[in-house]
Scaffold this active site. Structure first.
Site, mmCIF file in Angstrom:
data_model
loop_
_atom_site.group_PDB
_atom_site.id
_atom_site.type_symbol
_atom_site.label_atom_id
_atom_site.label_comp_id
_atom_site.label_asym_id
_atom_site.label_seq_id
_atom_site.Cartn_x
_atom_site.Cartn_y
_atom_site.Cartn_z
ATOM 1 N N GLU A 1 -19.137 -51.559 -29.098
ATOM 2 C CA GLU A 1 -20.376 -52.168 -29.579
ATOM 3 C C GLU A 1 -20.088 -53.034 -30.794
ATOM 4 O O GLU A 1 -19.741 -52.532 -31.871
ATOM 5 C CB GLU A 1 -21.413 -51.100 -29.938
ATOM 6 C CG GLU A 1 -22.721 -51.702 -30.446
ATOM 7 C CD GLU A 1 -23.755 -50.662 -30.831
ATOM 8 O OE1 GLU A 1 -24.725 -51.017 -31.534
ATOM 9 O OE2 GLU A 1 -23.584 -49.499 -30.438
ATOM 10 N N LYS B 1 -24.550 -29.437 -24.798
ATOM 11 C CA LYS B 1 -24.652 -30.759 -24.162
ATOM 12 C C LYS B 1 -26.035 -31.063 -23.612
ATOM 13 O O LYS B 1 -26.169 -31.793 -22.627
ATOM 14 C CB LYS B 1 -23.585 -30.907 -23.069
ATOM 15 C CG LYS B 1 -22.170 -30.701 -23.593
ATOM 16 C CD LYS B 1 -21.126 -30.713 -22.499
ATOM 17 C CE LYS B 1 -19.744 -30.435 -23.097
ATOM 18 N NZ LYS B 1 -18.685 -30.354 -22.076
ATOM 19 N N ASP C 1 -15.175 -33.801 -27.741
ATOM 20 C CA ASP C 1 -15.866 -33.887 -26.461
ATOM 21 C C ASP C 1 -17.038 -34.852 -26.613
ATOM 22 O O ASP C 1 -18.032 -34.527 -27.268
ATOM 23 C CB ASP C 1 -16.372 -32.498 -26.047
ATOM 24 C CG ASP C 1 -16.933 -32.488 -24.634
ATOM 25 O OD1 ASP C 1 -17.263 -33.574 -24.112
ATOM 26 O OD2 ASP C 1 -17.051 -31.385 -24.055
ATOM 27 N N HIS D 1 -26.524 -60.044 -35.010
ATOM 28 C CA HIS D 1 -25.841 -59.862 -33.729
ATOM 29 C C HIS D 1 -25.626 -61.192 -33.022
ATOM 30 O O HIS D 1 -24.606 -61.394 -32.346
ATOM 31 C CB HIS D 1 -26.650 -58.904 -32.846
ATOM 32 C CG HIS D 1 -26.393 -57.469 -33.146
ATOM 33 N ND1 HIS D 1 -25.450 -56.728 -32.494
ATOM 34 C CD2 HIS D 1 -26.951 -56.628 -34.075
ATOM 35 C CE1 HIS D 1 -25.437 -55.485 -32.969
ATOM 36 N NE2 HIS D 1 -26.345 -55.408 -33.940
#
Length: 628
Positions: free
Chosen positions: A312, A445, A521, A619
Site C-alpha cells: 500500500e 482470528k 500470523d 495519494h
C-alpha cells in the site's frame, strides 16, 4: 616519660594550656597545608595530572609547588591513633581511680576530645581532596582536543591493568527523521522547509558519481533526503545505499556491530522499479513483499526502528510522519503492557445443565484452579496457567484458559496444556465430554467482544503528548481539528457502524504490515488490531494528547514464521529476535509495545490528513505512476 608530661600539664594554667593547644593546631595546619619546600616526588600522580606541552609543564609545576604535604597525614594518623588507643587502655586499667579523680578525668576527656576532633577534621580534608580530584578530572576532560593530539604521551605506563566491568547499556535516542511530504499540506508537496545543520545538496546536483558509502553519509548528514534516493540514483542502487544507512542506524541503537540486514534479501528477484512510487517507500528488501523501515520512533526513552511489509503506497511514509511527530514531543511515546496471556477455550458437554453449573462453580475455587494449573504446566517448560473462566450455555461449558507463553505466541503451547486439563477434569467429572478443543470463546482470528473486554495475548496502552507547534508544522493541521475529527470519525462513526474493537482509523494497516515483516500470523490481525484511539487537547498548554489502547496483540518471537531468515532479520532490527534467556517473555512483550506505538504513529498521521482534508491529494501525488 608519660608521668613527666602529665606533671608538666598539671602545672600549666588553663590559659596556658589553651594557648598551647591552639598554637600546636595552627603549627600543624601550616606544616601540612603550606607550600612544599622541596620537590614533588612524594605527591600522588593522580593529583599532579599529566602534561603535554612545555606551557602545560610550567603550569603544572606552579601548581605542584603549592600542593599540601598530604603524605605527612600517614604518619600523623598512626601517631594519633596509637595515642588514642593507649589512653583508652590506661583509663580502663584503673578506671575506678580515674573516675573519682577530677583533674585526671579532665585530662583524659581533653585528650580524647582532641583526638576525635582530629579524626573528624581528617575525614573532612579527605572529602575536600576527593572533590578536588573530581573537579580536576572534569577540567582534564574539557581539554579533549589537546589530549587527542598527544595521546601517546598521556597514557601512563603501568605494570598491571585492572579489568573494569562494562557500564550498563544506555538507551539511545536519535533525532526525529525527516519525512516525505505525503498526507500533508498541499503547499508542501512541491517544497518543504529544512532546519538541518548542514546545507542540503540541490536536487539538480548529480550524485551518481559518488560511492555508495559517500551517498549514505550524505543522507546521514541530512544533506540528501532518504526518500529521494530512487529519483536521484536508480531503484536498485537506492536499496543498496539505504541498507548502508539502516545498518549504521541500527548499530548505533543496539550498540552492536551485527550485520542486521544480512539475511533480509535484496537481490534481483523483485523488480524495485515496479515497487517505487506504487507500493512502498524507504525500501530495504523483500519478504518477498517490499519492506520499508520506519524510525526513529522514541518509545519509553529510546529510539526504535521497525520494518513494515506492505504494497500500500504512502503507508510507510505516513507512519514515518507520525513517528517524527511523536519523537518531537518531550517524552515521545510511553507504553505499558497491562496483561499478558494467550487463551484457548475448549467446549465440553455435561450430562445436564445442573452438572454444567456445578463444573463452573468448581472451577471458581482457588484450590481447584491449582489442580488444573499443575496439570497444565506439566506439559510445558515456559507455559503458566493464569486463569480459568467457565461460561455455561445449557449443558455446554466453555473453559477459557489463560496462559502465559513466554516469548512464543503460544497457540500450540496452550492447546497442548488444554488437553491435559480436560483429562484431569474427566477424572473428576466422569460425564464430561470434550466437544471441541477450541469452542470459539478463545477467540482466535475472529472479531469478538471477549477479546475486546478481557484481552488476549498482550494488552497494551500507549500514549504521547504532541506539542501544538509540531501539530501545525509537521502534521499540517491544528489540535482542535484533530480532536473533533477523531471524535466524529473514530468514536461516533464507529459506534453508529456497530464496530467491535474498531474505534480507530486504520490500526490493522500497521499491525498487518509489521506482522508480515516479522513472521507473525497475519490472520491474527483480526483481534490484534482491536484498538480505540483517543485524542484530547491539554487544557494548560493547548498540546495534543493521544492514546491507543490495544487489548489483544498476539505476537511471538520464537516459533512459526519467526524462524525464517528474512523474518528473523526483521526481528533483529527491533532487537527482539528469538527468546530471552534472562527474562522469558521480554522479547515478545517488546514486539507488542512496538506494534502499539507504531499503530499510534499511523493513527496520528492519517487522522491529520483527514483533518486537513489532504488525503486524496497526497495519494494522487505520491501513489500513482506517471504515464509514459
Amino acid at each position: 616519660m608519660a608521668s613527666v608530661i602529665s606533671n608538666y600539664i598539671d602545672e600549666l594554667s588553663s590559659t596556658q594550656l589553651y594557648t598551647a593547644i591552639v598554637g600546636a593546631t595552627v603549627t600543624l595546619c601550616v606544616v601540612l597545608l603550606g607550600p612544599a619546600a622541596g620537590g614533588n616526588e612524594n605527591l600522588p600522580n593522580n593529583m599532579l595530572g599529566t602534561t603535554t606541552t612545555s606551557n602545560d609543564n610550567n603550569k603544572k609545576n606552579a601548581q605542584q609547588k603549592q600542593q599540601p604535604k598530604w603524605y605527612l597525614f600517614k604518619y600523623i594518623n598512626v601517631g594519633v591513633f596509637c595515642m588514642f588507643v593507649s589512653s583508652v587502655a590506661i583509663f580502663l586499667w584503673d578506671a575506678s581511680t580515674y573516675i573519682h579523680n577530677g583533674d585526671r578525668m579532665t585530662q583524659f576527656l581533653v585528650g580524647w576530645s582532641l583526638c576525635l576532633c582530629y579524626f573528624f577534621g581528617f575525614f573532612g580534608v579527605f572529602f575536600i581532596h576527593q572533590d578536588l580530584l573530581m573537579n580536576q578530572n572534569q577540567n582534564q576532560q574539557g581539554d579533549s582536543s589537546d589530549i587527542a593530539e598527544n595521546k601517546q604521551e598521556m597514557v601512563p605506563k603501568t605494570k598491571e591493568v585492572k579489568s573494569v566491568s562494562p557500564p550498563p547499556k544506555a538507551k539511545v535516542v536519535h533525532e526525529p527523521a525527516a519525512c516525505a511530504p505525503v498526507c500533508s499540506d498541499p503547499a508542501s508537496f512541491n517544497s518543504s522547509s529544512s532546519s538541518n545543520k548542514k546545507a542540503a545538496i540541490s536536487k539538480d546536483t548529480d550524485i551518481t558519481g559518488m560511492t555508495n558509502d559517500e551517498i549514505a553519509q550524505l543522507v546521514l548528514d541530512l544533506q540528501v533526503k532518504d526518500h529521494e534516493l530512487e529519483k536521484r540514483l536508480d531503484p536498485f542502487r537506492a536499496v543498496t545505499v539505504r541498507r548502508l544507512i539502516a545498518q549504521h542506524k541500527l548499530q548505533s541503537v543496539h550498540s552492536a556491530s551485527s550485520a542486521f540486514l544480512e539475511d533480509l534479501p535484496e537481490g534481483p528477484s523483485l523488480d524495485y522499479s515496479k515497487v517505487f512510487g506504487t507500493n512502498c517507500e524507504m525500501v530495504v528488501g523483500y519478504v518477498p513483499l517490499p519492506v520499508g523501515m520506519v524510525g526513529p520512533l522514541t518509545l519509553n526513552g529510546e529510539s526504535v526502528y521497525f520494518p513494515m511489509a506492505t504494497t500500500e503506497g504512502c503507508l510507510v511514509a505516513s507512519t514515518q510522519r507520525g513517528a517524527k511527530a511523536i519523537s518531537q514531543g518531550t517524552l515521545g511515546a510511553q507504553a505499558l503492557i497491562v496483561k499478558d496471556g494467550i487463551t484457548r477455550a475448549p467446549c465440553v458437554r455435561m450430562a445436564s445443565a445442573m452438572e454444567a453449573a456445578q463444573l463452573k462453580l468448581w472451577c471458581q475455587e482457588a484450590a481447584n484452579l491449582q489442580v488444573l494449573k499443575e496439570a497444565f504446566e506439566s506439559t510445558t517448560s515456559f507455559g503458566k496457567l493464569l486463569e480459568c473462566h467457565a461460561t455455561v450455555a445449557g449443558k455446554n461449558v466453555y473453559l477459557r484458559l489463560v496462559c502465559f507463553s513466554g516469548d512464543a505466541m503460544g497457540m500450540n503451547m496452550v492447546s497442548k496444556g488444554s488437553l491435559k486439563v480436560i483429562e484431569t477434569l474427566q477424572n473428576i467429572f466422569p460425564n464430561l465430554e470434550l466437544v471441541a478443543l477450541s469452542g470459539n470463546m478463545c477467540t482466535d482470528k475472529k472479531a469478538a467482544a471477549t477479546n475486546w473486554l478481557h484481552g488476549r495475548g498482550k494488552s497494551v496502552v500507549v500514549e504521547a503528548v504532541i506539542p501544538k507547534d509540531v501539530v501545525k508544522k509537521t502534521l499540517k493541521t491544528t489540535v482542535p481539528a484533530l480532536v473533533s475529527t477523531n471524535q466524529n470519525k473514530n468514536l461516533i462513526g464507529s459506534a453508529m457502524a456497530g464496530a467491535m474493537g474498531g474505534f480507530n482509523a486504520h490500526a490493522s494497516n500497521i499491525v498487518t504490515a509489521i506482522f508480515l515483516a516479522t513472521g507473525q500470523d497475519p490472520a491474527q490481525n483480526v483481534e490484534s488490531a482491536n484498538c480505540i484511539t483517543l485524542m484530547e487537547q491539554v487544557e494548560e498548554t493547548g498540546d495534543l494528547w493521544i492514546s491507543c489502547t490495544m487489548p489483544s496483540i498476539e505476537v511471538g518471537t520464537v516459533g512459526g514464521g519467526t524462524t525464517l531468515p528474512a523474518q528473523a532479520a526483521c526481528l533483529e532490527i527491533l532487537g527482539c529476535k528469538g527468546g530471552s534467556r534472562e527474562n522469558p517473555g521480554k522479547n515478545a512483550q517488546k514486539l507488542a509495545l512496538v506494534v502499539a506505538a507504531a499503530t499510534m504513529a499511523g493513527e496520528l498521521s492519517l487522522m491529520s490528513a483527514l483533518a486537513a482534508n489532504t488525503l486524496v491529494q497526497a495519494h494522487m501525488k505520491h501513489n500513482r505512476k506517471k504515464t509514459v
